[in-house]
Structures are given as structure tokens and as C-alpha cells.
Design an enzyme around this catalytic site. Structure first.
Site, short mmCIF file in Angstrom:
data_model
loop_
_atom_site.label_atom_id
_atom_site.label_comp_id
_atom_site.label_asym_id
_atom_site.label_seq_id
_atom_site.Cartn_x
_atom_site.Cartn_y
_atom_site.Cartn_z
N HIS A 1 49.95 65.71 9.97
CA HIS A 1 48.97 65.41 11.01
C HIS A 1 49.65 64.32 11.83
O HIS A 1 49.99 63.25 11.28
CB HIS A 1 47.66 64.92 10.37
CG HIS A 1 46.57 64.53 11.33
ND1 HIS A 1 45.25 64.98 11.19
CD2 HIS A 1 46.56 63.71 12.41
CE1 HIS A 1 44.50 64.46 12.16
NE2 HIS A 1 45.27 63.67 12.91
N CYS B 1 42.91 64.06 8.43
CA CYS B 1 41.61 64.58 8.87
C CYS B 1 40.49 64.00 8.01
O CYS B 1 39.40 63.69 8.51
CB CYS B 1 41.59 66.11 8.82
SG CYS B 1 42.48 66.92 10.18
N HIS C 1 53.88 55.51 13.61
CA HIS C 1 53.99 54.27 12.83
C HIS C 1 54.24 53.13 13.82
O HIS C 1 55.16 53.23 14.65
CB HIS C 1 55.19 54.31 11.88
CG HIS C 1 55.15 55.37 10.82
ND1 HIS C 1 54.87 55.09 9.50
CD2 HIS C 1 55.40 56.71 10.87
CE1 HIS C 1 54.95 56.20 8.79
NE2 HIS C 1 55.27 57.21 9.60
N ASN D 1 58.03 60.23 12.62
CA ASN D 1 58.86 61.07 11.76
C ASN D 1 58.44 62.53 11.99
O ASN D 1 57.26 62.86 11.92
CB ASN D 1 58.66 60.70 10.29
CG ASN D 1 59.20 59.32 9.97
OD1 ASN D 1 60.20 58.89 10.54
ND2 ASN D 1 58.53 58.62 9.08
N GLY E 1 61.65 62.49 7.04
CA GLY E 1 60.72 61.68 6.26
C GLY E 1 59.26 61.97 6.50
O GLY E 1 58.40 61.25 5.98
N HIS F 1 43.47 67.42 14.85
CA HIS F 1 44.62 67.76 14.00
C HIS F 1 45.70 68.48 14.81
O HIS F 1 45.46 69.55 15.38
CB HIS F 1 44.18 68.66 12.84
CG HIS F 1 45.31 69.03 11.93
ND1 HIS F 1 45.64 68.31 10.81
CD2 HIS F 1 46.22 70.04 12.02
CE1 HIS F 1 46.70 68.86 10.23
NE2 HIS F 1 47.07 69.91 10.94
N ASP G 1 48.93 51.27 6.98
CA ASP G 1 49.63 52.16 6.05
C ASP G 1 49.42 51.66 4.63
O ASP G 1 49.49 50.46 4.36
CB ASP G 1 51.13 52.21 6.40
CG ASP G 1 51.82 53.39 5.76
OD1 ASP G 1 52.24 54.31 6.48
OD2 ASP G 1 51.95 53.40 4.50
N HIS H 1 51.22 61.35 13.66
CA HIS H 1 50.91 59.92 13.54
C HIS H 1 52.08 59.10 14.03
O HIS H 1 53.24 59.43 13.79
CB HIS H 1 50.58 59.54 12.09
CG HIS H 1 51.60 59.99 11.08
ND1 HIS H 1 51.65 61.28 10.62
CD2 HIS H 1 52.60 59.32 10.48
CE1 HIS H 1 52.65 61.39 9.76
NE2 HIS H 1 53.25 60.22 9.66
N CYS I 1 43.93 68.32 4.84
CA CYS I 1 44.71 67.28 5.54
C CYS I 1 44.16 65.89 5.24
O CYS I 1 43.00 65.58 5.53
CB CYS I 1 44.70 67.54 7.04
SG CYS I 1 45.51 66.23 7.98
P1 AMP Z 1 55.23 60.05 7.22
O1 AMP Z 1 56.07 59.90 5.97
O2 AMP Z 1 55.95 59.71 8.50
O3 AMP Z 1 54.58 61.43 7.26
O4 AMP Z 1 54.09 58.97 7.12
C1 AMP Z 1 52.98 59.11 6.30
C2 AMP Z 1 52.51 57.73 5.98
O5 AMP Z 1 51.20 57.81 5.49
C3 AMP Z 1 53.35 57.03 4.91
O6 AMP Z 1 53.91 55.83 5.45
C4 AMP Z 1 52.32 56.74 3.80
O7 AMP Z 1 52.54 55.49 3.19
C5 AMP Z 1 51.02 56.77 4.57
N1 AMP Z 1 49.84 57.10 3.78
C6 AMP Z 1 49.71 58.07 2.84
N2 AMP Z 1 48.46 58.10 2.36
C7 AMP Z 1 47.78 57.11 3.01
C8 AMP Z 1 46.44 56.63 2.94
N3 AMP Z 1 45.52 57.17 2.11
N4 AMP Z 1 46.09 55.59 3.73
C9 AMP Z 1 47.00 55.03 4.56
N5 AMP Z 1 48.27 55.45 4.67
C10 AMP Z 1 48.66 56.47 3.91
ZN ZN Z 2 44.69 66.60 10.07
#
Ligand code: AMP
Ligand code: ZN
Length: 117
Positions: A101, A12, A105, A90, A96, A51, A35, A103, A9
């Protein structure tokens, strides 16, 4: 098991410090970081350190932790001086979700259209 770190993950790994991130806030139970692919001038992700695969699982498995995440979104919005902002969870690939894990936005700093795409 719910709440346990997952080896595969990405978030994580950010919690564990194994992958770098621009962390803006941290509490005992949550981390907030920018992000990597921002969709607005402010685009911060707030995650539980534990997680859980998505917001629904988080709320069902540890409601207090879900509340911690939600409260942190407001702290981030205040710190970023956002009058108006949007919190997005999401949930499911069709909506999307790409990281499994939970989160939130936090998006702001520009006008946001409704309905979203
Ligand atoms: P989701 O598409 O809702 O699952 O959101 C995942 C988010 O994680 C997306 O907006 C990605 O741009 C962001 N993301 C992916 N990898 C990283 C990273 N290493 N650091 C910060 N954000 C990330
Ligand atoms: Zn995780």
C-alpha cells in the site's frame, strides 16, 4: 480495483481504525503515523487513504493523490522541525518494500548517509 480498500492490507486496516497506530496527522485523503520500527528519531509514514500498491501505481492512477501525499511529507517534516530529511518510497521487494500500500517514509533527526544501503 485500484483505490478500493483491500481486506488483507495492513495500511487499509490502519486507515479504517481496525489496527492501532500513532497517528500524527490526517487529511481528507491521507494519514501520517509513526513507523512501528523507527530507523531515525523521526520516522513517519504518509499514506493515501485509498489503496494503491506502490508509489508508481499511485502516481499513474491518481496523480492528485500522489501530490497530496508528497505535500503531507513536507507538513510532517515542518511539524517535526526537521531542517534536513529524506523521503523514501521503497518500490518492489528488492528495494525493501514489505507493505503493498503506497507509503512515503519521512526520515530525519539524525545525519543520513548517501548513498543509502
Ligand atoms: P516498506 O518496507 O517500505 O514497505 O515499509 C513498511 C514499513 O511499515 C516498515 O518500515 C515497517 O516498520 C512499518 N510498519 C509495519 N507494520 C506497522 C504498523 N502496524 N504500524 C506502523 N508501521 C508499521
Ligand atoms: Zn491498502
Amino acid at each position: 480495483m485500484a483505490g478500493e480498500p483491500q481486506d488483507d492490507c495492513l495500511f487499509c486496516k490502519i486507515v479504517a481504525g481496525q489496527i492501532p497506530a500513532t497517528i500524527v496527522r490526517e487529511t481528507d485523503t491521507t494519514v501520517a503515523f509513526r513507523d512501528i520500527n523507527p530507523q531515525a528519531p523521526t520516522h513517519v509514514l504518509v499514506i493515501p487513504k485509498a489503496h494503491h500498491k506502490d508509489a508508481a501505481a499511485l502516481a499513474a492512477e491518481t496523480p492528485q493523490l500522489a501530490a497530496d501525499v508528497l505535500r503531507e511529507t513536507q507538513v510532517v517534516a515542518d511539524a517535526e522541525q526537521l531542517d534536513s530529511y529524506r523521503i523514501v518510497f521503497n518500490t518492489g521487494s528488492g528495494a525493501g518494500q514489505t507493505v503493498w500500500h503506497a507509503h512515503a517514509h519521512v526520515l530525519g533527526g539524525r545525519g543520513l548517509q548517501w548513498p543509502p544501503g
